[in-house]
Design a protein around this motif. Structure first.
Motif, PDB file in Angstrom:
ATOM      1  N   THR A   1     -24.733 -29.049 -11.203  1.00 54.80           N
ATOM      2  CA  THR A   1     -25.137 -29.926 -10.100  1.00 54.80           C
ATOM      3  C   THR A   1     -24.598 -29.367  -8.777  1.00 54.80           C
ATOM      4  O   THR A   1     -23.612 -28.649  -8.761  1.00 54.80           O
ATOM      5  CB  THR A   1     -24.634 -31.374 -10.346  1.00 54.80           C
ATOM      6  N   VAL A   2     -25.280 -29.723  -7.697  1.00 52.18           N
ATOM      7  CA  VAL A   2     -24.825 -29.267  -6.376  1.00 52.18           C
ATOM      8  C   VAL A   2     -23.971 -30.359  -5.756  1.00 52.18           C
ATOM      9  O   VAL A   2     -24.414 -31.487  -5.595  1.00 52.18           O
ATOM     10  CB  VAL A   2     -26.027 -28.965  -5.447  1.00 52.18           C
ATOM     11  N   LYS A   3     -22.732 -30.001  -5.412  1.00 50.66           N
ATOM     12  CA  LYS A   3     -21.882 -30.994  -4.748  1.00 50.66           C
ATOM     13  C   LYS A   3     -22.108 -30.970  -3.232  1.00 50.66           C
ATOM     14  O   LYS A   3     -22.205 -32.017  -2.600  1.00 50.66           O
ATOM     15  CB  LYS A   3     -20.402 -30.743  -5.052  1.00 50.66           C
TER      16      LYS A   3
ATOM     17  N   GLU B   1     -12.876 -29.718  -6.746  1.00 55.64           N
ATOM     18  CA  GLU B   1     -13.982 -30.168  -7.617  1.00 55.64           C
ATOM     19  C   GLU B   1     -15.102 -29.127  -7.728  1.00 55.64           C
ATOM     20  O   GLU B   1     -15.943 -29.212  -8.608  1.00 55.64           O
ATOM     21  CB  GLU B   1     -14.572 -31.463  -7.054  1.00 55.64           C
ATOM     22  N   VAL B   2     -15.081 -28.186  -6.794  1.00 57.61           N
ATOM     23  CA  VAL B   2     -16.127 -27.150  -6.816  1.00 57.61           C
ATOM     24  C   VAL B   2     -15.714 -26.037  -7.780  1.00 57.61           C
ATOM     25  O   VAL B   2     -14.700 -25.373  -7.577  1.00 57.61           O
ATOM     26  CB  VAL B   2     -16.362 -26.584  -5.387  1.00 57.61           C
ATOM     27  N   ASP B   3     -16.512 -25.870  -8.857  1.00 59.58           N
ATOM     28  CA  ASP B   3     -16.209 -24.820  -9.831  1.00 59.58           C
ATOM     29  C   ASP B   3     -16.766 -23.474  -9.393  1.00 59.58           C
ATOM     30  O   ASP B   3     -16.181 -22.429  -9.642  1.00 59.58           O
ATOM     31  CB  ASP B   3     -16.867 -25.140 -11.194  1.00 59.58           C
ATOM     32  N   ALA B   4     -17.959 -23.531  -8.786  1.00 56.55           N
ATOM     33  CA  ALA B   4     -18.665 -22.274  -8.501  1.00 56.55           C
ATOM     34  C   ALA B   4     -19.348 -22.348  -7.142  1.00 56.55           C
ATOM     35  O   ALA B   4     -19.692 -23.431  -6.661  1.00 56.55           O
ATOM     36  CB  ALA B   4     -19.709 -22.025  -9.589  1.00 56.55           C
ATOM     37  N   VAL B   5     -19.535 -21.160  -6.571  1.00 59.09           N
ATOM     38  CA  VAL B   5     -20.138 -21.072  -5.247  1.00 59.09           C
ATOM     39  C   VAL B   5     -21.374 -20.178  -5.350  1.00 59.09           C
ATOM     40  O   VAL B   5     -21.323 -19.133  -5.999  1.00 59.09           O
ATOM     41  CB  VAL B   5     -19.114 -20.452  -4.266  1.00 59.09           C
TER      42      VAL B   5
ATOM     43  N   LYS C   1     -19.862 -27.897 -11.123  1.00 57.67           N
ATOM     44  CA  LYS C   1     -20.206 -28.381  -9.776  1.00 57.67           C
ATOM     45  C   LYS C   1     -20.253 -27.170  -8.864  1.00 57.67           C
ATOM     46  O   LYS C   1     -19.320 -26.352  -8.838  1.00 57.67           O
ATOM     47  CB  LYS C   1     -19.157 -29.368  -9.297  1.00 57.67           C
ATOM     48  N   LEU C   2     -21.340 -27.106  -8.119  1.00 55.10           N
ATOM     49  CA  LEU C   2     -21.602 -25.910  -7.313  1.00 55.10           C
ATOM     50  C   LEU C   2     -21.647 -26.274  -5.831  1.00 55.10           C
ATOM     51  O   LEU C   2     -22.114 -27.356  -5.477  1.00 55.10           O
ATOM     52  CB  LEU C   2     -22.966 -25.377  -7.753  1.00 55.10           C
ATOM     53  N   ALA C   3     -21.178 -25.354  -4.989  1.00 57.65           N
ATOM     54  CA  ALA C   3     -21.398 -25.488  -3.547  1.00 57.65           C
ATOM     55  C   ALA C   3     -22.302 -24.339  -3.112  1.00 57.65           C
ATOM     56  O   ALA C   3     -22.143 -23.206  -3.581  1.00 57.65           O
ATOM     57  CB  ALA C   3     -20.074 -25.432  -2.799  1.00 57.65           C
ATOM     58  N   ILE C   4     -23.245 -24.661  -2.243  1.00 51.44           N
ATOM     59  CA  ILE C   4     -24.176 -23.633  -1.752  1.00 51.44           C
ATOM     60  C   ILE C   4     -23.729 -23.170  -0.375  1.00 51.44           C
ATOM     61  O   ILE C   4     -23.552 -23.983   0.537  1.00 51.44           O
ATOM     62  CB  ILE C   4     -25.620 -24.187  -1.681  1.00 51.44           C
ATOM     63  N   VAL C   5     -23.550 -21.871  -0.234  1.00 50.57           N
ATOM     64  CA  VAL C   5     -23.179 -21.293   1.065  1.00 50.57           C
ATOM     65  C   VAL C   5     -24.390 -20.518   1.558  1.00 50.57           C
ATOM     66  O   VAL C   5     -24.789 -19.519   0.957  1.00 50.57           O
ATOM     67  CB  VAL C   5     -21.936 -20.385   0.912  1.00 50.57           C
TER      68      VAL C   5
END
Ligand code: NAD
Length: 358
Positions: free
Chosen positions: A30-32, A64-68, A5-9
């Motif tokens: 997937t993008v969270k 829940e966010v694995d990667a940014v 699960k990814l977050a986009i900054v």
């Protein structure tokens, strides 16, 4: 089979592209949610049903966010990347990784200290035009390449806002330059020997609006790389010369050709042509029987997509396609290009710039 699960900054041009074009197609990622300092971007994210984070800290606190993914202006990458790594997130960072090579070492150290993956998105290693040239280099269809010309030409000046400003890491060397230098170093299996460069400031910005650089390698290859933003007539994207032929790719539509020298028993007599107010045998076109013109080969790529690779590096300890030492070496080369342009001198690269083993 969602693994990450990814977050986009930074949900601007490139952050949005990752979400729509790259991640949407990848079943492993997937993008969270999204964090952006611009309220408009946050509204766009909400409209898509994504979580809209109120701060970067909130992203980092979300277990829940694995990667940014960091897709903000260039000068903000280093701080955001190191903060995310220190908060035990895996990190993808847009190119250019940062503004100088020293930053790459710090970012890489933070990744190692936190046992997290840190990869830079050098997406143009997957470009079809590049893959064709890389194949020509490897399979020697036109003989050993001895000259590679890689150009990106446009006529729209420097786009956007922050790309015009030096402190934000603006300018075309840090923008398109990073891509075409990364492609070159990824392809050529020989150390850089010398660098000569000239940055252009014709549009009156405080940052370069293009550049020409001439790079030689220990194995004898010479490369000319050029980025231009006031080119109303484009030169070909690629022009490569081998000992047995020439290849040209005009544009990203993959129009182009290969002309290969035929093995003839005896040389055909050269017929002079009229050239301007004189005549020439040297520059007369080769006879019909002495060359064969071929279509460009189809691009082939032996490595997996960026996001598949990233998720496999994180989950399975696979080898990253984009290694931090390669990213470091590109930043070193960029520093030499700036130096050569400032001093007007040829940089003896082997003497001055040692390569990294991040
Ligand atoms: P952009 O200006 O369109 O988007 C940047 C976004 O980041 C904006 O929405 C802005 O509000 C936001 N932002 C700025 N500071 C922030 C912060 N501290 N925290 C959160 N959000 C912040 O720029 P862009 O064209 O999308 O470029 C972003 C990055 O992507 C740059 O590093 C650029 O070089 C890179 N990029 C890469 C490619 C590629 O092909 N790999 C293509 C374009 C851009």
């Amino acid at each position: 089979m969602i693994e990450l699960k990814l977050a986009i900054v930074g949900y601007g041009g490139m952050g949005g592209y990752h979400e729509r074009e790259l991640i949407a197609e990848n079943e492993r990622v997937t993008v969270k949610g999204v964090y952006d300092i611009d309220e408009k971007r946050i509204e766009e994210a909400k409209a898509k049903g994504l979580v809209a984070y109120e701060s970067f800290e909130e992203v980092l606190k979300d277990d829940e966010v694995d990667a940014v993914l960091i897709a903000t202006p260039n000068d903000s990458h280093k701080e955001l990347v190191i903060k995310a790594l220190n908060n035990k997130k895996h990190v993808i960072c847009e190119k250019p990784v940062s503004l100088c090579s020293e930053d790459v070492l710090e970012m890489d150290e933070a990744a190692k200290a936190n046992q997290r993956v840190f990869m830079v998105h050098q997406n143009r290693r997957w470009d079809s035009d590049f893959l064709i040239i890389r194949d020509l280099y490897k399979n020697k269809q036109i003989g050993d390449l001895f000259q590679i010309e890689s150009r990106v030409h446009g006529a729209n000046g420097i786009p956007g806002d922050w790309r015009h400003i030096e402190k934000h890491g603006g300018g075309m060397l840090l923008d398109w330059g990073v891509h075409i230098l990364d492609q070159l170093l990824f392809m050529i299996d020989s150390p850089v020997k010398s660098v000569m460069s000239d940055l252009s400031y014709v549009l009156g910005d405080e940052v370069d609006d293009g550049f020409i650089t001439y790079i030689t390698f220990e194995n004898g290859i010479r490369a000319v790389l050029e980025v231009g933003t006031s080119n109303f007539v484009k030169l070909p994207r690629w022009y490569v010369k081998g000992l047995k032929g020439t290849g040209v790719i005009y544009d990203w539509d993959l129009s182009g050709k290969i002309v290969v020298q035929n093995d003839l028993d005896k040389k055909t007599e050269l017929i002079p042509i009229k050239a301007g107010e004189g005549f020439t045998k040297t520059m007369a076109p080769p006879s019909e029987e002495s060359t064969t013109t071929l279509d460009l080969p189809s691009p082939s790529c032996e490595y997996e997509s960026f996001y598949t690779n990233f998720s496999r590096v994180v989950r399975e300890g696979a080898t990253p396609i984009i290694k931090n030492e390669e990213v470091y070496n590109v930043m070193k080369l960029i520093e030499a290009i700036f130096e050569s342009s400032r001093s007007g001198e040829v940089i003896n690269y082997m003497k001055k710039y040692d390569c990294c083993s991040c």
